[in-house]
Scaffold this motif. Structure first.
Motif, PDB file in Angstrom:
ATOM      1  N   ALA A  50       1.157  -1.149  -0.342  1.00 19.74           N
ATOM      2  CA  ALA A  50       0.163   0.260  -0.152  1.00 19.74           C
ATOM      3  C   ALA A  50       1.034   1.344   0.285  1.00 19.74           C
ATOM      4  CB  ALA A  50      -0.755   0.076   1.432  1.00 19.74           C
ATOM      5  N   ALA A  51       1.865   1.257   0.700  1.00 22.68           N
ATOM      6  CA  ALA A  51       2.493   2.827   1.120  1.00 22.68           C
ATOM      7  C   ALA A  51       4.045   2.722  -0.570  1.00 22.68           C
ATOM      8  CB  ALA A  51       2.821   2.726   2.288  1.00 22.68           C
ATOM      9  N   SER A  52       3.673   1.657  -0.972  1.00 20.27           N
ATOM     10  CA  SER A  52       5.099   2.001  -2.226  1.00 20.27           C
ATOM     11  C   SER A  52       4.449   2.106  -4.006  1.00 20.27           C
ATOM     12  CB  SER A  52       5.425   0.106  -2.170  1.00 20.27           C
ATOM     13  OG  SER A  52       6.551   0.376  -1.089  1.00 20.27           O
ATOM     14  N   LEU A  53       2.903   2.170  -3.677  1.00 20.56           N
ATOM     15  CA  LEU A  53       1.834   1.745  -5.175  1.00 20.56           C
ATOM     16  C   LEU A  53       1.808   3.555  -5.204  1.00 20.56           C
ATOM     17  CD1 LEU A  53      -0.148  -0.922  -4.995  1.00 20.56           C
ATOM     18  CD2 LEU A  53       1.436  -0.958  -5.901  1.00 20.56           C
ATOM     19  N   ASP A  54       2.437   3.608  -6.092  1.00 18.80           N
ATOM     20  CA  ASP A  54       2.197   5.040  -7.455  1.00 18.80           C
ATOM     21  C   ASP A  54       0.672   5.101  -7.920  1.00 18.80           C
ATOM     22  OD1 ASP A  54       4.614   5.576  -6.050  1.00 18.80           O
ATOM     23  OD2 ASP A  54       5.796   6.391  -7.658  1.00 18.80           O
TER      24      ASP A  54
END
Length: 195
Positions: A191-195
């Motif tokens: 979640a925190a890494s998806l652009d």
């Protein structure tokens, strides 16, 4: 099995038999007798192709690790296309199939086997470590294409995906979770890494 009957590929026959025993009865039931009985061949067949049972088990694990190449190629072809979460969900589902999970249990339960595998895999749990490397390469490629944030720590994300997937899928006795449950885990980890 009567003598003189051709076995085809004896190594594959024995590996397939070992996988069936692992799935049905678990790592503690895996003996040379159980494998040859399951393969319906003489015990000597195993010892003709492997120096001892530990060598057979090591080759069984290495055979399963070699199958990761298929998933690595699928991920390579998917890089930059479609949905990152979907590709990783499919990869985890294939990588952590019931046989692979049983092989991991085997590796964990046998110190001698782990020691033998340490020669070429000195860190982590063989098979899981190899699977982690496959995912890390894919995540790095996706990051390089801008599909993951530039700061995405693939060396943390990959083992987190493997560990979370393993925890979700490893129960041999219950009903396996559906694909959507695995997808939610993958989406949560990324979640925190998806652009």
């Amino acid at each position: 099995m009567p003598t003189g009957v051709a076995l085809g590929d004896p190594r594959r026959l024995l590996f397939d038999a070992a996988e069936r025993v692992l799935l049905r009865d678990g790592p503690s039931a895996l003996t040379s007798r159980a494998v040859t009985d399951e393969a319906d061949c003489a015990k000597g067949v195993l010892h003709r192709h492997f120096t001892d049972f530990d060598a057979f088990l090591a080759e069984l694990v290495l055979d399963r690790i070699a199958r990761l190449d298929v998933q690595a190629e699928r991920l390579r072809l998917a890089t930059g296309q479609g949905d990152v979460v979907d590709h990783l969900t499919d990869a985890l589902d294939a990588i952590l199939d019931p046989v692979a999970l049983a092989v991991v249990g085997l590796v964990i339960s046998r110190d001698g086997l782990r020691a033998r595998l340490r020669v070429t895999r000195p860190v982590g749990i063989p098979l899981l470590g190899d699977a982690t490397a496959v995912l890390a390469r894919h995540l790095a490629a996706e990051r390089d294409l801008g599909r993951l944030s530039p700061g995405a720590d693939v060396d943390t994300l990959a083992p987190t995906l493997i560990g979370a997937g393993h925890l979700l899928l490893a129960d041999r006795t219950g009903t396996p979770p559906d694909r959507e449950a695995l997808r939610r885990v993958v989406a949560g980890v990324l979640a925190a890494s998806l652009d």
